[in-house]
Design a protein around this motif. Structure first.
Motif, PDB file in Angstrom:
ATOM      1  N   TYR A 498       1.044  -1.419   0.158  1.00  0.00           N
ATOM      2  CA  TYR A 498       0.290   0.384  -0.155  1.00  0.00           C
ATOM      3  C   TYR A 498       0.624   1.389   0.102  1.00  0.00           C
ATOM      4  CZ  TYR A 498      -3.781  -3.355   1.145  1.00  0.00           C
ATOM      5  OH  TYR A 498      -4.826  -4.081   1.218  1.00  0.00           O
ATOM      6  N   ASN A 500       0.263   4.060   2.203  1.00  0.00           N
ATOM      7  CA  ASN A 500       0.858   4.200   3.405  1.00  0.00           C
ATOM      8  C   ASN A 500       0.455   3.436   4.025  1.00  0.00           C
ATOM      9  OD1 ASN A 500      -1.603   5.687   4.212  1.00  0.00           O
ATOM     10  ND2 ASN A 500      -1.206   7.237   2.367  1.00  0.00           N
ATOM     11  N   SER A 503      -3.984   3.488   4.010  1.00  0.00           N
ATOM     12  CA  SER A 503      -4.568   3.024   3.355  1.00  0.00           C
ATOM     13  C   SER A 503      -4.562   1.057   3.302  1.00  0.00           C
ATOM     14  CB  SER A 503      -3.545   3.010   1.787  1.00  0.00           C
ATOM     15  OG  SER A 503      -3.347   4.365   0.962  1.00  0.00           O
ATOM     16  N   ASN A 504      -3.835   0.606   4.109  1.00  0.00           N
ATOM     17  CA  ASN A 504      -3.666  -0.639   4.581  1.00  0.00           C
ATOM     18  C   ASN A 504      -5.655  -1.035   5.629  1.00  0.00           C
ATOM     19  OD1 ASN A 504      -3.934  -3.172   5.799  1.00  0.00           O
ATOM     20  ND2 ASN A 504      -1.738  -2.961   5.455  1.00  0.00           N
TER      21      ASN A 504
END
Length: 667
Positions: A498, A500, A503-504
């Motif tokens: 991802y 950053n 965003s996971n």
């Protein structure tokens, strides 16, 4: 030392409410004298005389109330002690005469000392009841003897207290009424008669000597003897602890200065931190334990009883301090060896962390009866009971140790890294950075402490007859750790895919699980473990009725516990912005967690348990006696009747009517 200070120092904490209120009575005398009318104030002789007559009546009414309370409590405990003594005597003879039980020939010959109990030989041959072993009998008699000594101390302190307060009354009021009241009321009271209790103590000493010590009285008294109450820490022990502390501080400063001036090679820094962080945790833990024990003793929290430790062999704060400094000395010397390995012609610096770990483990598990072996064995046995949690009945010390291990999660993971490093990587690879990458066993090691407590809660729920839902709620608290560890592991393994970390999706599951865990654990801490938030108005707002520590300390704990529990959020932000390396922020988090829940938490948790023991007037460990059959019960009743009815000389004991009134309630 003034008697008031001696009185407070030597009383049995769990019985505090049952002692005479010496300080209150002394204050009453002073206020009575200070508030007396005087001729200079316009009072007549009749007014002054009437005041002192009224004060005398009020004072001795209060004294009589104290005397009645002390006397009734003593009679209750004496009756309880007599029954326990008779039951133990029956168990001793039953075990001595049972086939297959190994008692010395001296003990068997001396069994003729109790001719009225010879029928136990035939009685037990046809009984399928389990008899107490020699070890169980020794432990039971040792604990019972301690109870008798505490009761004897209760007698002595209260008798001296009444004598002192009456003497003080006569001194301040220039009267003889105090001495007269003492002669008429205190001297004839049951609790001032030393003979029944002394007879019980002598009987216990003789029975233990003949049956459990092979006739060796010195050996018996070594096992039974109780250390003097209120005895200060021996100067020799204080000197050793102070010397070790001074040496540790000196070497710690040298180590810090050396690390700044001569740090490890860049490629070895992470390995250095990982290998030394785990042992350093044990140094901090022992320093905190020294402070905990000192604080408990100062506040009157009986940790020896709570942990069910033998009061003859428990560790003093100075001993914990000495242990912490010893470990600290080894830790600093090992680091100095690592930093200056090339100057002392040692090519491989990783020899020093290995030597440190092996020495610390050896000092712990060394089976020789040296270096506080009883305490080391108690610790190892307790850890073993925690690891095998579902197989044992869970006591307070068991789940206390489980909670300690939950705060040492990082330490346990570090020790796994140490084992893996020296078993797989050491001497095989030039670059050891990858040796500290997380594998599948790291999250397992982080879940193990929570699993131990989870299993303990389920076992307690089973032992309660599936009636206490609070054990299931407590198990639910520890189960939140499993979700936190799972989502944290999945987040770490998928972050590279991802842009950053936010965003996971696993990051948000991790944050949500941690929020739930934090709220759940914090609520359980303050409501259940600390027992606070019971009062919502008045002087003890948000606290509870009984407090041992200063009131401000509890408010500090409420805030501190919440702030440090939320440190994971600080850790998340710091790592996101790459302000500190992961292993450094994890070191800070580990130290703060130990400080929060195993240093400050210990004070309040044991205080709460101590107040429970005070409410039950439990001043010694429980004695678990084997059950008696019908014939033994009848024999016990006969023995109790003989004990209550006659004194050693054959005449009626004093206040037999009072004892008979207590018999139905307490027997």
């Amino acid at each position: 030392m003034k008697f008031g200070k001696t009185f407070e120092t030597h009383l049995t904490i769990e019985w505090r409410q049952q002692y005479m209120r010496y300080t209150d009575l002394k204050t009453m005398i002073r206020r009575g004298v200070d508030g007396a009318p005087t001729g200079e104030g316009g009072a007549t002789d009749a007014d002054i005389s009437a005041y002192y007559i009224a004060f005398e009546e009020q004072f001795f009414t209060e004294c009589m109330h104290e005397l009645t309370r002390v006397n009734n409590f003593f009679l209750e405990k004496l009756a309880e002690a007599r029954r326990k003594h008779a039951t133990l005597k029956l168990q001793l003879l039953a075990s001595a005469r049972a086939p297959g039980h190994t008692f010395s020939s001296y003990s068997l010959q001396s069994s003729q000392r109790l001719p009225s109990m010879v029928s136990l030989r035939d009685n037990n041959s046809g009984s399928n009841r389990k008899l107490m072993t020699q070890r169980q009998l020794r432990n039971a008699y040792s604990e019972f003897y301690l109870t008798l000594v505490l009761l004897q101390n209760f007698q002595s302190l209260n008798e001296t207290g009444f004598r002192k307060i009456c003497k003080k009354y006569d001194k301040y009021l220039r009267s003889t009424s105090g001495n007269d009241w003492l002669e008429q009321n205190v001297n004839p009271a049951a609790f001032t008669d030393q003979r029944p209790l002394e007879k019980l103590i002598i009987d216990v000493e003789e029975l233990y000597t003949y049956y459990l010590a092979g006739g060796d009285r010195s050996r018996a008294m070594t096992k039974l003897r109780v250390p003097p109450l209120g005895q200060p820490t021996p100067p020799r022990m204080v000197f050793r602890a102070g010397l070790a502390l001074g040496m540790f501080i000196m070497l710690a400063c040298t180590t810090i200065f050396s690390y700044i001036r001569r740090p490890p090679e860049e490629k070895n820094i992470e390995a250095f931190i990982r290998l030394y962080r785990g042992p350093f945790t044990w140094v901090i833990f022992n320093f905190f334990m020294a402070a905990n024990v000192a604080g408990w003793q100062r506040a009157g929290v009986n940790h020896v009883l709570i942990f069910e430790i033998d009061p003859r062999s428990h560790l003093q704060p100075a001993t914990f301090l000495e242990i912490a400094c010893t470990f600290g000395l080894l830790w600093t010397l090992s680091i100095l060896g690592f930093l200056f390995h090339d100057l002392i012609n040692v090519q491989d610096p990783f020899v020093f962390p290995l030597a440190l770990t092996l020495i610390m483990i050896t000092l712990l598990i060394n089976p020789l009866p040296i270096m506080n072996w009883p305490a080391r064995w108690w610790t190892m046995r307790l850890v073993g009971r925690v690891v095998t949690a579902p197989l044992h009945y869970v006591r307070f010390a068991d789940f206390w140790m489980g909670d300690q291990m939950n705060s040492l999660v990082t330490c346990m993971a570090d020790h796994y890294y140490i084992v893996r490093f020296y078993a797989i990587c050491w001497l095989r690879y030039a670059n050891v950075i990858f040796c500290f990458d997380e594998d599948m066993f790291v999250p397992i090691s982080r879940c193990l402490p929570a699993w131990f407590r989870f299993a303990q809660c389920l076992r307690r729920f089973r032992d309660s007859g599936s009636k206490s839902v609070s054990y299931l709620l407590n198990a639910g608290k520890y189960s939140t750790t499993f979700f936190v560890v799972f989502f944290s592991t999945m987040r770490g393994r998928t972050d590279d895919g991802y842009a950053n970390t936010f965003s996971n999706p696993y990051t948000w599951f991790f944050i949500l699980s941690y929020i739930i865990s934090t709220i759940y654990c914090y609520a359980w801490d303050v409501i259940k473990d600390f027992g606070i938030f019971k009062i919502w108005r008045g002087e003890h707002l948000f606290l509870r009725e009984k407090l041992v520590y200063p009131q401000a300390f509890y408010y500090f704990v409420i805030v501190e516990n919440l702030v440090l529990r939320c440190f994971w959020a600080v850790e998340l932000v710091v790592l996101y912005h790459k302000l500190i390396t992961p292993y450094n922020i994890k070191t800070c988090a580990s130290i703060l967690e130990i400080t929060r829940s195993r240093f400050i938490w210990n004070y309040i948790r044991l205080e709460n348990e101590h107040l429970y023991n005070c409410g039950k007037f439990r001043a010694t460990r429980d004695i678990h006696l084997a059950s008696l059959n019908a014939q033994q019960e009848r024999m016990l009743e006969n023995m109790m009747g003989e004990t209550d009815g006659t004194d050693p000389g054959g005449s009626s004991t004093r206040h037999a009517d009072e004892r008979r009134r207590l018999a139905k309630e307490y027997f």
